[in-house]
Design a protein around this motif. Structure first.
Motif, PDB file in Angstrom:
ATOM      1  N   PRO A 100       0.802  -1.231   0.000  1.00 49.73           N
ATOM      2  CA  PRO A 100       0.000   0.000   0.000  1.00 49.73           C
ATOM      3  C   PRO A 100       0.836   1.284   0.000  1.00 49.73           C
ATOM      4  N   LEU A 101       2.006   1.255   0.618  1.00 47.45           N
ATOM      5  CA  LEU A 101       2.859   2.440   0.633  1.00 47.45           C
ATOM      6  C   LEU A 101       3.586   2.639  -0.694  1.00 47.45           C
ATOM      7  N   GLY A 102       3.473   1.668  -1.594  1.00 43.28           N
ATOM      8  CA  GLY A 102       4.121   1.768  -2.893  1.00 43.28           C
ATOM      9  C   GLY A 102       3.252   2.350  -3.984  1.00 43.28           C
ATOM     10  N   ALA A 103       1.965   2.545  -3.683  1.00 42.74           N
ATOM     11  CA  ALA A 103       1.022   3.248  -4.586  1.00 42.74           C
ATOM     12  C   ALA A 103       0.528   2.444  -5.776  1.00 42.74           C
ATOM     13  N   ALA A 162       5.506  11.273  -6.870  1.00 41.40           N
ATOM     14  CA  ALA A 162       5.404   9.999  -7.588  1.00 41.40           C
ATOM     15  C   ALA A 162       4.166   9.224  -7.136  1.00 41.40           C
ATOM     16  N   TYR A 163       3.946   9.171  -5.834  1.00 42.81           N
ATOM     17  CA  TYR A 163       2.797   8.438  -5.286  1.00 42.81           C
ATOM     18  C   TYR A 163       1.491   9.026  -5.789  1.00 42.81           C
ATOM     19  N   ALA A 167      -1.346   7.175  -7.990  1.00 42.69           N
ATOM     20  CA  ALA A 167      -2.691   7.035  -7.425  1.00 42.69           C
ATOM     21  C   ALA A 167      -3.714   7.734  -8.303  1.00 42.69           C
ATOM     22  N   GLY A 168      -3.363   8.913  -8.802  1.00 39.73           N
ATOM     23  CA  GLY A 168      -4.286   9.663  -9.648  1.00 39.73           C
ATOM     24  C   GLY A 168      -4.648   8.912 -10.917  1.00 39.73           C
ATOM     25  N   ARG A 169      -3.671   8.258 -11.510  1.00 32.91           N
ATOM     26  CA  ARG A 169      -3.948   7.494 -12.727  1.00 32.91           C
ATOM     27  C   ARG A 169      -4.884   6.320 -12.441  1.00 32.91           C
TER      28      ARG A 169
END
Length: 200
Positions: A100-103, A162-163, A167-169
Motif C-alpha cells: 500500500p505504501l508503494g502506490a 510519484a505516489y 494514485a491519480g492514474r
C-alpha cells in the motif's frame, strides 16, 4: 520473537483496523463513529483509543509502519550504502511488492476515494507525511548528512509526487499493472534527482 502478550496486542489492533476499514468502505468515514467500530469489533471504545489515538488512524493505520520501514532502511543499510540509496531500494521494493505504501494496487482505489472524501483524513495524511519527514531528517543527521532537513524534504516531496501521480492514474480508471512500470521508473528518477541534489 514477540511475546504472547505482544502478539495478542497486535492481533487486537489488526482486528479493530480491519473492522473499521470494512465499515468505512460500506458507509463512508464520516458516517461511522469510534463507538460504532468498538461495538462491531467487540471491544470497548477505550480499547480502540488505546490502539488508535485518533479516529483517522483507524484507516490510515500504515503510518507507524512507514516510520518503521524508513528507520530500518537507513539504520540497517549495508556497509558503504548511502542513506539515499537505502531509501531508493526500500521504495522500489514497496512498488514491486504492491505494498500500500508503494502506490500500486487495484484494491487501493476505494481507500484513496475515502481519504479524498474526508477533510479530516486528508489533513491527517498531510500530518503523516510531515511526521515521516521529521523522522527521516533525524536519521539522516545521525548518518552524517550535512543538510539532513533539506535532504529529507527532497526525498519526501519526490516520493509524494510519484505516489500521487500513480494514485491519480488509478483513480482515473487505469489498471495498476498498466501504471506500475512508469511509476517504478518515476520513483527511480526521484532518487536520481535527490542524489544529484545532496550528493548521494
Amino acid at each position: 520473537m514477540a511475546s504472547l502478550r505482544e502478539r495478542k496486542k497486535n492481533q487486537t489492533r489488526q482486528h479493530i483496523a480491519d473492522t473499521a476499514t470494512l465499515m468505512f468502505k460500506e458507509r463512508g468515514f464520516d458516517a461511522v463513529t469510534v463507538a460504532d467500530v468498538a461495538r462491531e469489533a467487540g471491544v470497548s471504545t477505550m480499547t480502540v483509543f488505546n490502539h488508535f489515538p485518533r479516529k483517522e488512524e483507524l484507516l490510515l493505520d500504515r503510518i507507524p509502519e512507514a516510520v518503521r520501514l524508513v528507520t530500518q532502511a537507513v539504520e540497517g543499510r549495508a556497509e558503504g550504502e548511502t542513506p539515499v540509496a537505502a531509501l531508493r531500494r526500500l521504495m522500489l521494493e514497496l512498488v514491486d511488492q504492491r505494498h500500500p505504501l508503494g502506490a500500486i494496487g487495484d484494491t487501493f482505489v476505494w481507500l484513496w476515494r475515502i481519504v479524498l472524501d474526508s477533510a479530516s483524513l486528508r489533513a491527517r495524511a498531510r500530518e503523516a507525511v510531515e511526521e515521516v519527514e521529521d523522522v527521516l531528517a533525524g536519521l539522516l543527521a545521525e548518518a552524517g548528512e550535512p543538510e539532513p532537513r533539506l535532504a529529507a524534504a527532497f526525498v519526501v516531496a519526490g516520493c509524494r509526487v510519484a505516489y500521487m501521480g500513480a494514485a491519480g492514474r488509478q483513480l482515473a480508471g487505469e489498471r495498476a499493472a498498466d501504471v506500475a512500470g512508469e511509476h517504478r521508473a518515476r520513483v527511480a528518477e526521484v532518487f536520481d534527482a535527490v542524489e544529484r541534489a545532496v550528493g548521494g
